[in-house]
Design a protein around this motif. Structure first.
Motif, mmCIF file in Angstrom:
data_model
loop_
_atom_site.group_PDB
_atom_site.id
_atom_site.type_symbol
_atom_site.label_atom_id
_atom_site.label_comp_id
_atom_site.label_asym_id
_atom_site.label_seq_id
_atom_site.Cartn_x
_atom_site.Cartn_y
_atom_site.Cartn_z
ATOM 1 N N LEU A 129 -26.729 -43.835 -47.690
ATOM 2 C CA LEU A 129 -26.470 -42.406 -47.777
ATOM 3 C C LEU A 129 -26.732 -41.722 -46.437
ATOM 4 O O LEU A 129 -25.929 -40.911 -45.968
ATOM 5 N N LYS A 130 -27.823 -42.081 -45.798
ATOM 6 C CA LYS A 130 -28.155 -41.504 -44.495
ATOM 7 C C LYS A 130 -27.086 -41.853 -43.463
ATOM 8 O O LYS A 130 -26.662 -41.005 -42.671
ATOM 9 N N ARG A 131 -26.619 -43.110 -43.479
ATOM 10 C CA ARG A 131 -25.577 -43.541 -42.546
ATOM 11 C C ARG A 131 -24.300 -42.737 -42.755
ATOM 12 O O ARG A 131 -23.684 -42.274 -41.798
ATOM 13 N N ARG A 132 -23.927 -42.514 -44.014
ATOM 14 C CA ARG A 132 -22.704 -41.762 -44.303
ATOM 15 C C ARG A 132 -22.840 -40.301 -43.879
ATOM 16 O O ARG A 132 -21.888 -39.702 -43.382
ATOM 17 N N GLU A 133 -24.025 -39.706 -44.099
ATOM 18 C CA GLU A 133 -24.236 -38.321 -43.684
ATOM 19 C C GLU A 133 -24.106 -38.190 -42.172
ATOM 20 O O GLU A 133 -23.493 -37.240 -41.663
ATOM 21 N N GLU A 134 -24.683 -39.139 -41.423
ATOM 22 C CA GLU A 134 -24.574 -39.110 -39.961
ATOM 23 C C GLU A 134 -23.129 -39.260 -39.529
ATOM 24 O O GLU A 134 -22.672 -38.613 -38.579
ATOM 25 N N GLU A 135 -22.380 -40.109 -40.229
ATOM 26 C CA GLU A 135 -20.973 -40.321 -39.910
ATOM 27 C C GLU A 135 -20.183 -39.031 -40.119
ATOM 28 O O GLU A 135 -19.347 -38.654 -39.284
ATOM 29 N N VAL A 136 -20.454 -38.334 -41.198
ATOM 30 C CA VAL A 136 -19.762 -37.072 -41.470
ATOM 31 C C VAL A 136 -20.108 -36.045 -40.394
ATOM 32 O O VAL A 136 -19.228 -35.327 -39.900
ATOM 33 N N GLU A 137 -21.361 -35.994 -39.985
ATOM 34 C CA GLU A 137 -21.769 -35.054 -38.937
ATOM 35 C C GLU A 137 -21.048 -35.368 -37.627
ATOM 36 O O GLU A 137 -20.598 -34.458 -36.921
ATOM 37 N N ARG A 138 -20.936 -36.661 -37.273
ATOM 38 C CA ARG A 138 -20.247 -37.046 -36.040
ATOM 39 C C ARG A 138 -18.785 -36.631 -36.091
ATOM 40 O O ARG A 138 -18.228 -36.139 -35.117
ATOM 41 N N ARG A 139 -18.136 -36.826 -37.248
ATOM 42 C CA ARG A 139 -16.731 -36.453 -37.390
ATOM 43 C C ARG A 139 -16.552 -34.951 -37.220
ATOM 44 O O ARG A 139 -15.614 -34.500 -36.581
ATOM 45 N N GLU A 140 -17.458 -34.184 -37.837
ATOM 46 C CA GLU A 140 -17.351 -32.727 -37.742
ATOM 47 C C GLU A 140 -17.572 -32.254 -36.310
ATOM 48 O O GLU A 140 -16.892 -31.343 -35.839
ATOM 49 N N GLY A 142 -17.023 -34.052 -33.627
ATOM 50 C CA GLY A 142 -15.905 -34.571 -32.837
ATOM 51 C C GLY A 142 -14.658 -33.733 -32.999
ATOM 52 O O GLY A 142 -13.869 -33.592 -32.076
ATOM 53 N N SER A 143 -14.445 -33.151 -34.151
ATOM 54 C CA SER A 143 -13.244 -32.341 -34.369
ATOM 55 C C SER A 143 -13.514 -30.869 -34.096
ATOM 56 O O SER A 143 -12.728 -30.023 -34.474
ATOM 57 N N GLY A 144 -14.641 -30.555 -33.505
ATOM 58 C CA GLY A 144 -14.947 -29.172 -33.164
ATOM 59 C C GLY A 144 -15.625 -28.438 -34.292
ATOM 60 O O GLY A 144 -15.899 -27.265 -34.198
ATOM 61 N N GLY A 145 -15.866 -29.085 -35.392
ATOM 62 C CA GLY A 145 -16.559 -28.467 -36.515
ATOM 63 C C GLY A 145 -15.704 -27.472 -37.264
ATOM 64 O O GLY A 145 -16.176 -26.773 -38.114
ATOM 65 N N GLY A 146 -14.410 -27.369 -36.911
ATOM 66 C CA GLY A 146 -13.575 -26.353 -37.526
ATOM 67 C C GLY A 146 -12.753 -26.852 -38.686
ATOM 68 O O GLY A 146 -11.952 -26.129 -39.222
ATOM 69 N N GLY A 147 -12.876 -28.055 -39.112
ATOM 70 C CA GLY A 147 -12.068 -28.543 -40.213
ATOM 71 C C GLY A 147 -12.566 -29.861 -40.698
ATOM 72 O O GLY A 147 -13.594 -30.372 -40.271
ATOM 73 N N LYS A 148 -11.783 -30.442 -41.581
ATOM 74 C CA LYS A 148 -12.166 -31.743 -42.121
ATOM 75 C C LYS A 148 -11.793 -32.832 -41.138
ATOM 76 O O LYS A 148 -10.828 -32.707 -40.385
ATOM 77 N N GLY A 149 -12.521 -33.913 -41.194
ATOM 78 C CA GLY A 149 -12.222 -35.059 -40.326
ATOM 79 C C GLY A 149 -11.029 -35.816 -40.848
ATOM 80 O O GLY A 149 -10.435 -35.479 -41.849
ATOM 81 N N THR A 150 -10.681 -36.864 -40.182
ATOM 82 C CA THR A 150 -9.573 -37.692 -40.621
ATOM 83 C C THR A 150 -10.007 -38.535 -41.796
ATOM 84 O O THR A 150 -11.201 -38.702 -42.071
ATOM 85 N N ASP A 151 -9.041 -39.081 -42.488
ATOM 86 C CA ASP A 151 -9.327 -39.885 -43.673
ATOM 87 C C ASP A 151 -9.645 -41.332 -43.304
ATOM 88 O O ASP A 151 -9.806 -42.165 -44.171
ATOM 89 N N GLU A 152 -9.686 -41.623 -42.024
ATOM 90 C CA GLU A 152 -9.964 -42.986 -41.606
ATOM 91 C C GLU A 152 -11.430 -43.290 -41.834
ATOM 92 O O GLU A 152 -12.294 -42.469 -41.589
ATOM 93 N N SER A 153 -11.689 -44.460 -42.304
ATOM 94 C CA SER A 153 -13.071 -44.866 -42.478
ATOM 95 C C SER A 153 -13.406 -45.902 -41.408
ATOM 96 O O SER A 153 -12.584 -46.728 -41.075
ATOM 97 N N PRO A 154 -14.599 -45.816 -40.843
ATOM 98 C CA PRO A 154 -14.960 -46.760 -39.786
ATOM 99 C C PRO A 154 -15.123 -48.175 -40.347
ATOM 100 O O PRO A 154 -15.472 -48.363 -41.496
ATOM 101 N N SER A 155 -14.902 -49.147 -39.466
ATOM 102 C CA SER A 155 -15.009 -50.556 -39.875
ATOM 103 C C SER A 155 -16.388 -51.081 -39.649
ATOM 104 O O SER A 155 -17.082 -50.756 -38.783
#
Length: 155
Positions: A129-140, A142-155
């Motif tokens: 859960l912690k790993r996924r939360e950090e991943e979501v924060e990085r995506r936000e 990276g995209s400027g925090g203004g929208g949703k990230g891409t639907d790609e999931s990291p490998s």
């Protein structure tokens, strides 16, 4: 103003006495039957109302009737609930008692091993859960925090 009070006070008194008369139980009424008292209160509002309030009702019985206790404070009610519980709940309570007794018993270590496995599983879930939360924060971020990230999931 005084004229209004001379009308409203007897009217309120007679309405109160009439409602009190018709809602009183038959065994709490003295001297006359309930319908006769109701007629007296309606036909002679002032005298009938006052006589009903003073003589008509046995106030001592009404006062004794008011010893109501809330269910959560009533031991009889609480004891009756113990017998009404479904059999599954009683078995669950017995298992909980057995589990608490087996915790103290060093010979019965199977329950302890199972608890350790559950705690390890919980720790793995928390890490995921912690790993996924950090991943979501990085995506936000990276995209400027203004929208949703891409639907790609990291490998």
């Amino acid at each position: 103003m005084l004229r209004v009070l001379m009308i409203l006070v007897p009217l309120a008194l007679s309405i109160y006495a009439f409602i009190d008369c018709i809602t009183t139980e038959e065994k709490e009424i003295r001297y006359l039957p309930k319908p006769i008292w109701a007629i007296l209160v309606l036909l002679f509002p002032l005298v009938g109302s006052i006589s009903w309030l003073i003589v008509g009702r046995d106030r001592a019985k009404a006062a004794r009737r008011g010893n109501w206790v809330a269910p959560d404070d009533n031991p009889e009610f609480l004891n009756s609930l113990k017998g009404d519980r479904p059999k599954g709940d009683r078995l669950k309570d017995e298992r909980l008692k057995d589990d608490s007794a087996s915790k103290d018993d060093p010979a019965n270590d199977a329950g302890g091993e199972q608890r350790r496995e559950q705690q390890e599983q919980l720790a793995r879930w928390e890490a995921e859960l912690k790993r996924r939360e950090e991943e979501v924060e990085r995506r936000e971020k990276g995209s400027g925090g203004g929208g949703k990230g891409t639907d790609e999931s990291p490998s």
